[in-house]
Design an enzyme around this catalytic site. Structure first.
Site, short mmCIF file in Angstrom:
data_model
loop_
_atom_site.label_atom_id
_atom_site.label_comp_id
_atom_site.label_asym_id
_atom_site.label_seq_id
_atom_site.Cartn_x
_atom_site.Cartn_y
_atom_site.Cartn_z
N GLU A 209 37.42 35.79 37.70
CA GLU A 209 35.78 35.93 38.70
C GLU A 209 35.35 36.51 39.82
O GLU A 209 34.14 37.35 39.93
CB GLU A 209 35.17 33.92 39.26
CG GLU A 209 35.30 33.52 37.88
CD GLU A 209 35.51 32.18 38.24
OE1 GLU A 209 33.75 31.37 38.17
OE2 GLU A 209 36.07 31.24 38.69
N THR B 212 45.70 49.50 44.71
CA THR B 212 45.87 50.57 43.30
C THR B 212 44.17 50.67 42.87
O THR B 212 43.55 49.79 42.43
CB THR B 212 46.49 50.13 42.36
OG1 THR B 212 47.67 49.69 42.93
CG2 THR B 212 47.50 51.12 41.07
N LYS C 112 53.16 45.22 36.71
CA LYS C 112 52.14 44.97 38.12
C LYS C 112 52.40 43.72 38.35
O LYS C 112 51.66 42.51 37.51
CB LYS C 112 50.68 45.70 38.37
CG LYS C 112 49.82 44.94 38.63
CD LYS C 112 48.21 45.22 38.81
CE LYS C 112 46.93 45.56 39.82
NZ LYS C 112 47.50 43.43 40.96
N ARG D 271 51.28 42.71 54.12
CA ARG D 271 50.12 44.10 53.90
C ARG D 271 48.87 44.22 54.82
O ARG D 271 48.83 45.01 54.69
CB ARG D 271 49.64 44.32 51.95
CG ARG D 271 48.64 45.60 52.49
CD ARG D 271 48.73 45.84 50.71
NE ARG D 271 47.27 44.59 50.62
CZ ARG D 271 46.20 44.62 49.62
NH1 ARG D 271 47.04 45.64 48.55
NH2 ARG D 271 45.57 43.99 49.34
N LYS E 91 44.55 47.59 33.15
CA LYS E 91 44.78 46.01 33.38
C LYS E 91 43.33 45.85 32.55
O LYS E 91 43.19 46.43 31.44
CB LYS E 91 44.03 45.09 34.40
CG LYS E 91 44.62 45.31 35.78
CD LYS E 91 43.92 45.08 36.61
CE LYS E 91 44.20 43.74 37.41
NZ LYS E 91 44.19 43.19 38.59
N CYS F 140 10.25 61.51 33.87
CA CYS F 140 9.43 62.09 34.27
C CYS F 140 9.34 62.94 35.28
O CYS F 140 9.91 62.63 35.83
CB CYS F 140 8.65 60.81 35.07
SG CYS F 140 7.60 60.44 35.79
#
Length: 649
Positions: free
Chosen positions: A65, A107, A144, A160, A303, A407
């Site tokens: 989500e 990543t 992963k 991290r 993924k 246009c």
């Protein structure tokens, strides 16, 4: 309401509810409030809070989500927003914040094999530039892991953080955490993970999910006894990326066996996995391709998170973009995919509408994965398309250009007015201050043509709400644009005539003086290299439309350098025949001087980066657009100093 643990995470992350109430925050999370109805401040605040809580182990919404609903909405509104172009920050845990030994980036993601193939083409282009045989390269595929990212230098252990600075959590190893498979310390980046089977059997009763458990391992407080036991049982470990099971081989084999290899690696470990990582192993390629602020270019994650549904089209509505392109917006029966309520999709262009029969009553298959806007996967039952003949914004006749309807009424079409004014000042390049915000305020005060802007004085600007200092600066910049010399072809290109970019304007003015172009015939334009009959017809119509405004501005006395043709024969220059794009502020001279010099040395200089561009030469204060395009097409990026070395100056 938010739990005490969630409130604690937000407090440690220095996040407060400023634009949302707690009630509205939870209503958004439960999907009682649609993300499209949030203003920018509310959307960003929700994203920051959802990210902090997810990474802190107390998720407000699912990862899917977060990615496919809220980040997708932010990308739709602001594709280059810093929150989606840098490493997403993690919750702050107790411990000293320190510089990481190496940068830990996110990543880049792909959701189809075709996206992976595009990435491989960028690898191949880098290999070609280094004279490395592409077929000799070794590609590596690893799982992963969906754990908690950390870095182990052998002495200290870090989260991290934001990719540059993390929190010292060496205490986790002192509590007994082991490296996976009895590995040694100091193997660099990896993830704290817990075995799926073990979690379901022994931990699911005490922790909502594995992310919640992983966060508990890092926290300063004493370990809960079940977490302590999991560490003793070596079910919870630090898994360095260097120790992950991997497939390695050539691109040819990877492309041919893609689905098989992905499936094999995806299920190679008994930990939560949300994809596979593909990377190139050659260090020369890695160094050459480098990284963005967000991710390494030589690495990508694949993924799978695709939801599809069949739905009926209600209508196809034409919309005029600021560039004049007419976009077909497909309105469909409302349906929820990947957590978002969808009511429209994009058909990309009207050629697609015609070819596939995308019209009212057609039944289509929608697919939503990593796309910001749902994709029309296929047309199941076609219907008669409804093509617009006139611009929905100004009523002008539309023209086809390849797959697109346009246009060409640049300066009178309401949908294009602000863009056209912004384009004028940006292409002139000899003024500051007339960006989108300034032009929007002028538009709101009924100043909607460029000639009117040049009639304004400081008092006029102040009356529209600009401050005294800014008002005088805007007047000064208008005078600067009149007195600072620019090329005549740049002045012409600033008017945004369709099919008359910088290159075509220069070609035209290499044969005719600026005051003569409005009396040219179609035959005279067609006779020039690069101008086909259809192009000439469109150019003549465009020139006729801008002629009154052109004459008004030309009489103001802009200082224009007349075009002169001068090129060095090919072969006498290291950039002869190469295609270059310059961007940013240069230190060794103006960008215009560098462009003129490059052309004199036989190079082709463009204004936009494409697959045909050989070098993007960057100065200071470079925007993201050209850098992202260079990354996409695998274009070599040179600093100003590197470029000057290349041409021997």
């Amino acid at each position: 309401m938010l739990t005490d643990n969630q409130k604690d995470i937000l407090k440690r992350s220095n996040l407060n509810l400023k634009h949302l109430s707690e009630e509205k925050l939870l209503a958004i999370a439960s999907r009682a409030v649609d993300e499209a109805k949030l203003n920018d401040e509310e959307l960003l605040e929700f994203i920051e809070i959802a990210n902090a809580l997810y990474r802190g182990g107390e998720a407000l919404i699912s990862d899917a989500e977060y990615d496919f609903t809220f980040i997708a909405e932010l990308k739709r509104r602001h594709p280059k927003h810093s929150f989606v172009t840098r490493v997403e920050p993690e919750s702050v845990f107790a411990g000293k914040t320190v510089e990481l030994p190496v940068r830990m980036l996110s990543t880049d993601k792909a959701y189809s094999q075709s996206e992976i193939e595009s990435w491989a083409k960028r690898i191949q282009k880098a290999a070609d530039e280094l004279n490395i045989a592409f077929d000799s390269l070794v590609f590596k595929v690893t799982p992963k892991l969906d754990g908690y990212a950390a870095y182990d230098d052998g002495e200290r252990f870090y989260t991290r953080g934001d990719g540059r600075k993390g929190t010292d959590i060496t205490r986790v190893f002192e509590r007994g955490l082991q490296v996976a498979d009895n590995g040694s310390r100091g193997l660099g980046a990896g993830e704290i993970v817990v075995g799926k089977t073990y979690f379901q059997r022994y931990l699911s009763e005490f922790f909502d999910n594995t992310r919640n458990f992983q966060a508990s391992v890092i926290k300063e407080k004493d370990l809960e006894q079940h977490a302590e036991q999991a560490i003793k049982d070596q079910a919870a470990v630090f898994f360095p990326f260097a120790k992950l099971p991997a497939w390695q081989g050539s691109w040819t084999e990877l492309a041919e066996r893609f689905d098989e290899i992905v499936k094999q690696i995806w299920h190679a470990v008994d930990y939560d996995v949300d994809g596979v990582i593909l990377e190139i192993t050659d260090e020369r390629i890695k160094t050459h391709m480098g990284a963005t602020r967000h991710h390494h270019r030589w690495q990508i994650a694949y993924k799978e998170n695709v939801a599809t549904a069949e739905v009926k089209i209600l209508q196809v509505v034409p919309q005029t973009s600021r560039s004049g392109r007419i976009t077909p917006v497909v309105e469909v029966e409302p349906i929820r995919l990947s957590g978002a309520l969808l009511q429209r999709a994009t058909a990309h262009h009207y050629k697609m509408v015609v070819d596939k029969g995308i019209g009212p009553g057609a039944v289509i298959k929608l697919a939503r994965s990593g796309e910001v806007i749902p994709k029309i996967e296929e047309v199941i039952t076609p219907a008669e398309p409804d093509l617009p003949e006139q611009c929905p914004s100004c009523g002008s006749e539309l023209v086809w250009d390849g797959d697109f309807l346009y246009c060409t009424n640049n300066f009178d079409c309401p949908a294009q007015v602000s863009h056209s004014i912004e384009h004028f000042f940006r292409v002139l390049g000899n003024n500051d201050g007339f960006g989108p915000a300034t032009i929007a305020k002028l538009y709101d005060n009924d100043i909607r043509t460029i000639d009117k802007i040049y009639q304004l004085n400081a008092s006029d600007f102040e009356a529209m709400g600009f401050g005294p200092k800014q008002s005088q600066n805007l007047v000064d910049q208008l005078q600067r644009s009149l007195s600072e010399p620019i090329e005549d072809w740049r002045f012409l290109a600033a008017f945004g005539v369709f099919r008359m970019g910088l290159g075509n304007c220069e070609k035209l003015l290499a044969h005719y003086r600026l005051p003569e172009i409005f009396s040219l015939s179609e035959e005279e334009i067609v006779a020039l290299e690069g101008f086909a009959e259809k192009t000439a017809d469109i150019v003549l119509k465009g020139l006729k439309k801008i002629e009154p405004l052109f004459n008004q501005l030309y009489r103001l006395g802009f200082v224009l350098n007349e075009t002169k043709t001068k090129e060095m024969p090919a072969g006498q220059s290291p950039i002869a025949g190469k295609s270059l794009v310059f961007t940013g502020t240069m230190q060794q001279g103006s960008r215009e001087d560098m462009i003129r010099e490059a052309k004199a040395m036989g190079a082709k200089v463009g204004s936009a980066v494409s697959g045909k561009t050989d070098y993007l030469v960057i100065g200071e204060k470079v925007g993201a657009t050209k850098l992202n395009a260079a990354e996409k097409h695998g274009v070599r990026i040179l600093s100003e100093a590197e470029y000057l070395d290349l041409i021997g100056r």
